[in-house]
Motif scaffolding. Structure first.
Motif, PDB file in Angstrom:
ATOM      1  N   PHE A 130       0.834  -1.203   0.000  1.00  0.00           N
ATOM      2  CA  PHE A 130       0.000   0.000   0.000  1.00  0.00           C
ATOM      3  C   PHE A 130       0.871   1.256   0.000  1.00  0.00           C
ATOM      4  O   PHE A 130       0.648   2.178  -0.780  1.00  0.00           O
ATOM      5  CB  PHE A 130      -0.935  -0.008   1.209  1.00  0.00           C
ATOM      6  CG  PHE A 130      -1.665   1.290   1.403  1.00  0.00           C
ATOM      7  CD1 PHE A 130      -2.704   1.648   0.562  1.00  0.00           C
ATOM      8  CD2 PHE A 130      -1.307   2.161   2.416  1.00  0.00           C
ATOM      9  CE1 PHE A 130      -3.375   2.845   0.738  1.00  0.00           C
ATOM     10  CE2 PHE A 130      -1.964   3.361   2.601  1.00  0.00           C
ATOM     11  CZ  PHE A 130      -3.008   3.708   1.758  1.00  0.00           C
ATOM     12  N   TRP A 131       1.876   1.300   0.889  1.00  0.00           N
ATOM     13  CA  TRP A 131       2.746   2.471   0.965  1.00  0.00           C
ATOM     14  C   TRP A 131       3.551   2.650  -0.322  1.00  0.00           C
ATOM     15  O   TRP A 131       3.747   3.773  -0.784  1.00  0.00           O
ATOM     16  CB  TRP A 131       3.670   2.388   2.177  1.00  0.00           C
ATOM     17  CG  TRP A 131       2.924   2.639   3.453  1.00  0.00           C
ATOM     18  CD1 TRP A 131       2.658   1.741   4.432  1.00  0.00           C
ATOM     19  CD2 TRP A 131       2.300   3.866   3.868  1.00  0.00           C
ATOM     20  NE1 TRP A 131       1.910   2.337   5.434  1.00  0.00           N
ATOM     21  CE2 TRP A 131       1.684   3.641   5.110  1.00  0.00           C
ATOM     22  CE3 TRP A 131       2.204   5.136   3.300  1.00  0.00           C
ATOM     23  CZ2 TRP A 131       0.989   4.630   5.805  1.00  0.00           C
ATOM     24  CZ3 TRP A 131       1.511   6.127   3.997  1.00  0.00           C
ATOM     25  CH2 TRP A 131       0.924   5.854   5.231  1.00  0.00           C
ATOM     26  N   LYS A 132       3.993   1.558  -0.938  1.00  0.00           N
ATOM     27  CA  LYS A 132       4.722   1.640  -2.213  1.00  0.00           C
ATOM     28  C   LYS A 132       3.821   2.197  -3.303  1.00  0.00           C
ATOM     29  O   LYS A 132       4.264   2.996  -4.142  1.00  0.00           O
ATOM     30  CB  LYS A 132       5.255   0.276  -2.613  1.00  0.00           C
ATOM     31  CG  LYS A 132       6.467  -0.143  -1.821  1.00  0.00           C
ATOM     32  CD  LYS A 132       6.943  -1.507  -2.258  1.00  0.00           C
ATOM     33  CE  LYS A 132       8.064  -2.003  -1.369  1.00  0.00           C
ATOM     34  NZ  LYS A 132       8.488  -3.356  -1.732  1.00  0.00           N
ATOM     35  N   SER A 133       2.562   1.787  -3.303  1.00  0.00           N
ATOM     36  CA  SER A 133       1.635   2.273  -4.341  1.00  0.00           C
ATOM     37  C   SER A 133       1.400   3.776  -4.196  1.00  0.00           C
ATOM     38  O   SER A 133       1.197   4.472  -5.190  1.00  0.00           O
ATOM     39  CB  SER A 133       0.302   1.527  -4.274  1.00  0.00           C
ATOM     40  OG  SER A 133      -0.462   1.913  -3.148  1.00  0.00           O
ATOM     41  N   LEU A 134       1.441   4.292  -2.982  1.00  0.00           N
ATOM     42  CA  LEU A 134       1.284   5.738  -2.774  1.00  0.00           C
ATOM     43  C   LEU A 134       2.503   6.510  -3.274  1.00  0.00           C
ATOM     44  O   LEU A 134       2.371   7.645  -3.741  1.00  0.00           O
ATOM     45  CB  LEU A 134       1.053   6.052  -1.302  1.00  0.00           C
ATOM     46  CG  LEU A 134      -0.264   5.579  -0.696  1.00  0.00           C
ATOM     47  CD1 LEU A 134      -0.317   5.939   0.774  1.00  0.00           C
ATOM     48  CD2 LEU A 134      -1.442   6.191  -1.425  1.00  0.00           C
ATOM     49  N   GLN A 135       3.677   5.917  -3.180  1.00  0.00           N
ATOM     50  CA  GLN A 135       4.890   6.574  -3.601  1.00  0.00           C
ATOM     51  C   GLN A 135       5.010   6.658  -5.123  1.00  0.00           C
ATOM     52  O   GLN A 135       5.743   7.480  -5.644  1.00  0.00           O
ATOM     53  CB  GLN A 135       6.121   5.858  -3.039  1.00  0.00           C
ATOM     54  CG  GLN A 135       6.244   5.996  -1.538  1.00  0.00           C
ATOM     55  CD  GLN A 135       7.386   5.167  -0.980  1.00  0.00           C
ATOM     56  OE1 GLN A 135       7.905   4.282  -1.643  1.00  0.00           O
ATOM     57  NE2 GLN A 135       7.753   5.458   0.252  1.00  0.00           N
ATOM     58  N   GLU A 136       4.275   5.826  -5.837  1.00  0.00           N
ATOM     59  CA  GLU A 136       4.328   5.796  -7.296  1.00  0.00           C
ATOM     60  C   GLU A 136       3.681   7.029  -7.933  1.00  0.00           C
ATOM     61  O   GLU A 136       3.900   7.301  -9.092  1.00  0.00           O
ATOM     62  CB  GLU A 136       3.700   4.521  -7.823  1.00  0.00           C
ATOM     63  CG  GLU A 136       4.494   3.284  -7.454  1.00  0.00           C
ATOM     64  CD  GLU A 136       3.808   1.999  -7.854  1.00  0.00           C
ATOM     65  OE1 GLU A 136       2.699   2.067  -8.425  1.00  0.00           O
ATOM     66  OE2 GLU A 136       4.382   0.934  -7.585  1.00  0.00           O
ATOM     67  N   TYR A 137       2.875   7.738  -7.194  1.00  0.00           N
ATOM     68  CA  TYR A 137       2.161   8.870  -7.774  1.00  0.00           C
ATOM     69  C   TYR A 137       2.846  10.140  -7.524  1.00  0.00           C
ATOM     70  O   TYR A 137       3.404  10.687  -6.877  1.00  0.00           O
ATOM     71  CB  TYR A 137       0.721   8.934  -7.226  1.00  0.00           C
ATOM     72  CG  TYR A 137      -0.098   7.772  -7.703  1.00  0.00           C
ATOM     73  CD1 TYR A 137      -0.562   7.732  -9.002  1.00  0.00           C
ATOM     74  CD2 TYR A 137      -0.379   6.701  -6.868  1.00  0.00           C
ATOM     75  CE1 TYR A 137      -1.308   6.657  -9.453  1.00  0.00           C
ATOM     76  CE2 TYR A 137      -1.128   5.622  -7.311  1.00  0.00           C
ATOM     77  CZ  TYR A 137      -1.585   5.614  -8.606  1.00  0.00           C
ATOM     78  OH  TYR A 137      -2.319   4.554  -9.052  1.00  0.00           O
TER      79      TYR A 137
END
Length: 71
Positions: free
Chosen positions: A64-71
């Protein structure tokens, strides 16, 4: 099992609460949910998580935290 029987640091769920809500025992009178302390009664029924469930929970949280960093 009751909250009182857990050791500090143990992960658990509360029956009837969303499956995604994983708590961690912070003290003899409180637990944490997403780093927020919550009061809890010692006699509250809990479902302790085993090592595989804890690993799955932590992996999902990291994803979840990695997916937030992608944006």
């Amino acid at each position: 099992m009751t909250f009182q029987q857990l050791r500090i640091g143990d992960y658990f769920r509360i029956p009837g609460i969303s499956f995604g809500c994983v708590y961690r025992k912070a003290s003899n009178s409180s637990c944490s949910l997403n780093a927020l302390l919550q009061p809890i009664r010692p006699g509250t029924t809990v479902i302790p998580l085993n090592q595989a469930q804890i690993a799955k929970y932590i992996a999902a949280k990291q994803d979840f935290w990695k997916s937030l960093q992608e944006y």
